[in-house]
Write an enzyme that holds these catalytic residues in place. Structure first.
Site, short mmCIF file in Angstrom:
data_model
loop_
_atom_site.label_atom_id
_atom_site.label_comp_id
_atom_site.label_asym_id
_atom_site.label_seq_id
_atom_site.Cartn_x
_atom_site.Cartn_y
_atom_site.Cartn_z
N THR A 38 0.82 -1.22 0.00
CA THR A 38 0.00 0.00 0.00
C THR A 38 0.85 1.26 0.00
O THR A 38 0.46 2.27 -0.57
CB THR A 38 -0.93 0.00 1.24
OG1 THR A 38 -1.82 -1.09 1.10
CG2 THR A 38 -1.73 1.27 1.34
N GLU A 309 -1.60 -29.92 28.65
CA GLU A 309 -2.75 -30.81 28.45
C GLU A 309 -2.40 -31.91 27.46
O GLU A 309 -3.15 -32.86 27.28
CB GLU A 309 -3.94 -30.02 27.92
CG GLU A 309 -4.63 -29.16 28.96
CD GLU A 309 -5.81 -28.40 28.38
OE1 GLU A 309 -6.87 -29.00 28.16
OE2 GLU A 309 -5.65 -27.19 28.11
N1 GLU Z 1 -2.63 -6.29 0.59
C1 GLU Z 1 -1.65 -5.32 0.28
C2 GLU Z 1 -0.29 -5.68 0.81
O1 GLU Z 1 -0.13 -6.29 1.83
C3 GLU Z 1 -2.02 -3.99 0.75
C4 GLU Z 1 -2.09 -3.88 2.25
C5 GLU Z 1 -1.08 -2.93 2.79
O2 GLU Z 1 0.03 -2.79 2.31
O3 GLU Z 1 -1.44 -2.29 3.77
O4 GLU Z 1 0.69 -5.30 0.21
#
Ligand code: GLU
Length: 352
Positions: A38, A309
């Site tokens: 992102t 357990e």
């Molecule tokens: N799903 C994408 C990734 O992990 C975008 C999520 C992000 O980077 O926050 O690269």
């Protein structure tokens, strides 16, 4: 007159020394390795949530935050351009080998890795186990794409560069810098799908904070930083899969895996790594076929304790200690690349 001249000479020398101290030569050399996510994401508009991860190239990312050049001599390299849900062992090996080479050739004093947040914690832990140098390696990402209103990537990148440049970041292992916090790679995890403060260390909290350009550390992991895996000659890792535990689970997934050529199963069990009777039987069968079974937990924090357990010695299971299932998988794959001795692998889980 002589005195005034002397005073002038001393002042000139002082100013000259001060200027030299600020010379860019003294700045740490920081290489930013970009992998996508992102932080390099691009959306349709400032307000729309939909976007595509891994679109903006490294040079554009660096140009968007000119302030980073106040903290180091910065250069960038594009290692991958993917959403981190597509992160894979080949790219992990490429990244680890590149970082080791950069430090071996003394090309940088610190490294920042830009990364998608989905699997950022896994890459951080993989690098922590495979980078052979004590120099800072800082992973960073963003929750909002670079085109969004109040995007967090620029600030996070600047903070990560400050963390990388800070001498106190030496000997902290591979760390994650997000949302004004610094995390140890072993414990950090993504806890929310969309929230900016998604990264947390559920067992022990962040090891440091960044605010207003100041980096402060409070804790340091006591796990042995010298314990590393050499991946320089590897092109793949032994296959390990994760199986999720839940009420009334059938043994089908474990039985299928036990009849496949995989080398390990991480079982994300209920509570202290527990399973119901049918799944337990299937896991026991998997052990008899030579598969290493490691009990971990689906609760999100806490340790798996041996012989609680579950009679681990009798069933031939090992435990993940406080590692999440996804990190236990990484340590198990790396351990299996060196040994199939279960007691040695168990020791790794208590020491790495
Ligand atoms: N799903 C994408 C990734 O992990 C975008 C999520 C992000 O980077 O926050 O690269």
């Amino acid at each position: 007159m002589k005195k005034i001249f002397l005073l002038f000479l001393v002042s000139f020398a002082f100013i000259h020394i001060q200027a030299q101290d600020k010379s860019p030569k003294k700045m740490p050399r920081i290489i930013i390795l970009a992998t996508g996510g992102t932080i390099a994401g691009s959306g349709e508009s400032e307000t729309k949530a939909a976007y595509t991860a891994g679109k903006v190239p490294i040079d554009d990312l660096l140009n968007a935050v000119p302030q980073i050049h106040n903290y180091g001599k910065i250069t960038g390299e594009q290692i991958a351009q993917i959403g981190s849900q597509d992160m894979n062992i080949t790219t992990w090996l490429k990244l680890a080998n590149r970082i080791n080479q950069i430090f071996k050739d003394n090309l940088a004093d610190a490294i920042v890795v830009t990364h998608g947040t989905d699997t950022q914690e896994e890459t951080a832990y993989f690098l922590d186990l495979t980078v052979q140098y004590e120099k800072p390696v800082v992973l960073v990402g963003a929750m909002r794409p670079s085109t969004a209103m109040s995007q967090d990537g620029n600030r996070n990148l600047l903070d990560a560069v400050m963390v990388a440049a800070d001498p106190k970041s030496q000997d902290k292992g591979v760390i994650v810098s997000m949302n004004e916090r610094i995390f140890d790679s072993r414990d950090v995890t993504k806890t929310s799908t969309t929230n900016l403060g998604t990264f947390q260390s559920r067992n022990f909290g962040p090891i440091g904070l960044i605010y207003d350009g100041k980096v402060s550390y409070y804790y340091k992991s006591l796990r042995d930083p010298a314990k590393k895996f050499d991946v320089s000659k590897l092109t793949s890792l032994p296959q390990v899969e994760i199986v999720y535990g839940y009420a009334d689970a059938s043994p089908l997934t474990v039985t299928c895996l036990a009849n496949s050529p995989i080398k390990g199963i991480v079982y994300a069990g209920m509570g202290n790594g527990n399973f119901n009777a049918p799944v337990g039987k299937a896991l026991e069968e998997a052990v008899k076929k030579g598969i290493v079974v490691c009990r971990s937990n689906r609760a999100g924090s806490g340790r798996i304790t041996l012989e609680n357990e579950v009679d681990d010695a009798a069933l031939g299971f090992i435990v993940a200690d406080d590692l999440s299932p996804q990190k236990a998988r990484i340590l198990l794959m790396l351990s299996l690349s060196e040994t199939s001795d279960k007691s040695k692998i168990q020791t790794n889980f208590f020491e790495y």
